[in-house]
Structures are given as C-alpha cells and as structure tokens.
Write an enzyme that holds these catalytic residues in place. Sequence first.
Site, short mmCIF file in Angstrom:
data_model
loop_
_atom_site.label_atom_id
_atom_site.label_comp_id
_atom_site.label_asym_id
_atom_site.label_seq_id
_atom_site.Cartn_x
_atom_site.Cartn_y
_atom_site.Cartn_z
N GLU A 36 0.83 -1.21 0.00
CA GLU A 36 0.00 0.00 0.00
C GLU A 36 0.87 1.27 0.00
O GLU A 36 0.51 2.26 -0.60
CB GLU A 36 -0.96 0.02 1.19
N CYS A 187 -15.16 0.74 -13.11
CA CYS A 187 -15.58 2.13 -12.89
C CYS A 187 -14.34 3.01 -13.07
O CYS A 187 -13.78 3.56 -12.13
CB CYS A 187 -16.17 2.27 -11.48
N CYS A 195 -19.87 0.40 -17.68
CA CYS A 195 -21.07 0.13 -16.87
C CYS A 195 -21.76 -1.18 -17.27
O CYS A 195 -22.39 -1.83 -16.44
CB CYS A 195 -22.05 1.29 -16.98
N CYS A 198 -20.62 -3.77 -15.05
CA CYS A 198 -20.59 -3.43 -13.61
C CYS A 198 -21.67 -4.17 -12.82
O CYS A 198 -22.85 -4.08 -13.15
CB CYS A 198 -20.78 -1.91 -13.44
N CYS A 204 -26.85 2.34 -9.41
CA CYS A 204 -26.05 3.52 -9.73
C CYS A 204 -26.89 4.67 -10.33
O CYS A 204 -27.38 4.58 -11.45
CB CYS A 204 -24.94 3.12 -10.70
S1 SF4 Z 1 -22.62 1.60 -13.20
FE1 SF4 Z 1 -21.96 3.25 -11.89
S2 SF4 Z 1 -20.57 2.30 -10.44
FE2 SF4 Z 1 -20.81 0.89 -12.15
S3 SF4 Z 1 -19.16 1.37 -13.55
FE3 SF4 Z 1 -20.92 2.55 -14.20
S4 SF4 Z 1 -20.65 4.51 -13.17
FE4 SF4 Z 1 -19.32 3.05 -12.11
#
Ligand code: SF4
Length: 329
Positions: A36, A187, A195, A198, A204
């Site tokens: 880290e 993201c 997205c 995601c 979101c």
């Molecule tokens: S849906 Fe929202 S959280 Fe997921 S990648 Fe897209 S912007 Fe990011």
Amino acid sequence: MQSTFCNLLLSWYKKNARELPWRKENPSPYEVLLSETMLQQTRVEAVKEYYHKFLLAYPTLEALSKAKEDDLFHLWQGLGYYRRAENLLKTAKILQNCKDFPVSKEELLKLPGIGEYTSSAIRAIAFHEKDIAIDGNFYRIYSRLNASSLPFLKAKKVMKDYFMEKLGDVDPSTFNQACMDLGELVCLPNGKPLCENCPLSSFCFAHQKGEETSYPQKEEGKEKRTEHLYVYLLQKDGKYYLRKRDKKGLLSSLYEFPNFTSPLTLSNVTYLGKSHHTFTHLYWEMDWYAGETLKELPSYSLYSKEEILNVLAIPSAFRFGINKIKKEK
Ligand code: SF4
C-alpha cells in the site's frame, strides 16, 4: 445476511479479481504496509517489480529495521517519493521494539507514514477488521453510485459510513479489495466507465441518468511552480561531483549533481540538452552541461561511474545525467 449489493459485488470479484503479487489469502501486515505504501503515487505495473525486489532484500519487518538508509533508497530508485521509504524504515525500527504489529487505528496512526488510508488498509486486509480504506477508487464509485458532487475531503465521512453499512458482515479484506478492483477495472478513472460490466449498475444513479462521466466533479488544481535549474556533470580525475541533499525537504537525503538556479561561469563545459521533472506542486526545467573542472566544489564529493550507477540513490529527476554517464565508456 449478505445484502444484494455485496452478493453482486463479491460474485463479480470472484471471477474478475486481479492477480497481484501482494494478493494472497493471508498477507502479513508488513506485506500490506509495503504494497500500500508503494502503491501511493505509483502505478500498479511499476510497483510489481519493486515489490518483489524489496521483499527479496527485506523479507521481514525485522530485516527492514536493520537496513541502511542509502541501500534502501538505492533499491527505491525510480519509484519516487522517497519519503515513503524513509517512513517505512522508521516504522520498522519502531515496531522492532513492540511485541505485535498494532491493530488499533489509534496505534497505527502514530507510526511514520501511516495515515488514514494505509491504517484502514492494514486493518481490513491483514487483520480482517471492519474498516474501509477510502481512496480514489472508493470515491469514484461512491460519487457515481450516488450522483454525488461532494469534493473528496467533504465526502470522506459520509463515504465511510456508506461503505461500512454496505460491508455488513462480509469479510472486510475481500470487500475492500473487490471495491479497489471494481474501480481499477470497471468504474474507470479516465474515460467512460464500463457500466455494462458493472455488478452495481442497478444501484447507480449516475448510470441511470447517463451521467457517469460527470462524477466525481473535478476539483480545481493548484498551479505548479516552475523552477529553472542548470545542472552540471562535472568531472575531476574521471569521477563526478555529487552530494547528498539535506535531510529535510524535497528529495531529502538523496544524491544530486551540482545544480544552480543561474548558470556557472565555466569556460570548458558543453551543453548536453534539456530535461524536466514534475513534482506534486513543482515543475523543474533543467539545462544540462558537462565538463572537466580543476576547481574544488565545496560540499560536493567525487564518485565513480560504478558508484553512481549501482550504489548511490539518485532520484529520477536526474535521470538525464545518469543516462549520459551510462553511455560513457
Ligand atoms: S454503473 Fe456506476 S458504479 Fe458501475 S461502472 Fe458505471 S458509473 Fe461506475
């Protein structure tokens, strides 16, 4: 019971977790501290190689506590932000006198170089304590999930509460690393996030509004100060003049070639070219010269090519000069 948020996130992570040298089932607090610390200000790809080299040289906190500062800085050469290496050494020395690596936030924060983020990462990843290591990834995900315009510092507390609530009874180590990977792989920080891949898209708000790239809102950056330096590769008897910088301030305790804010009046020097280096709040423009000198340079000492290339810790701001010396026969 695990929330839908966590179910989706963790099953995505199971399939997509990045393979990283410091990723393992039970990393030691030392390994988390090291990875880290290296990852602050440095790209993952660059850290991979250094992490291996570092652990080979200093496999344990005890081994690190006995390191010589110059050797450590030489190993760190190229990673930049040497204050991190200095703090690692100080921390290793302090912890040598303790029975165990501290777990509590309070104790961790007393150690040099360990701030809010690193202490939380050690607690969550090495000790599986309930904590969230809020960084740019968490901030980006949080801002987009909630379509929040809060700047980072103002959002810190509410972000932490938000993710702590989402964490529930899930293993904090897995949860933190899943969010870190989601931020790095899906993201995305630059350009459009992916997205469609995601696991959290149904939660979101930014995505629902089609405004993913509007969050987080950009903060006005401070303008960098520019400093112009004249840097000299000055040789005497086949060796070069260098000196160790002050113990405090920029590039502290590292070696530098003679450099000045105005040119020296030397007759027998050749112009080599320009280079530049960017620091957080400062930009160096450097004009390089080389030549022989008969003069003594007070406060500088003479070093051989071998010492310059293999022993001294010279920051990458002076790489132009090192490369020139490398090419010399
Ligand atoms: S849906 Fe929202 S959280 Fe997921 S990648 Fe897209 S912007 Fe990011």
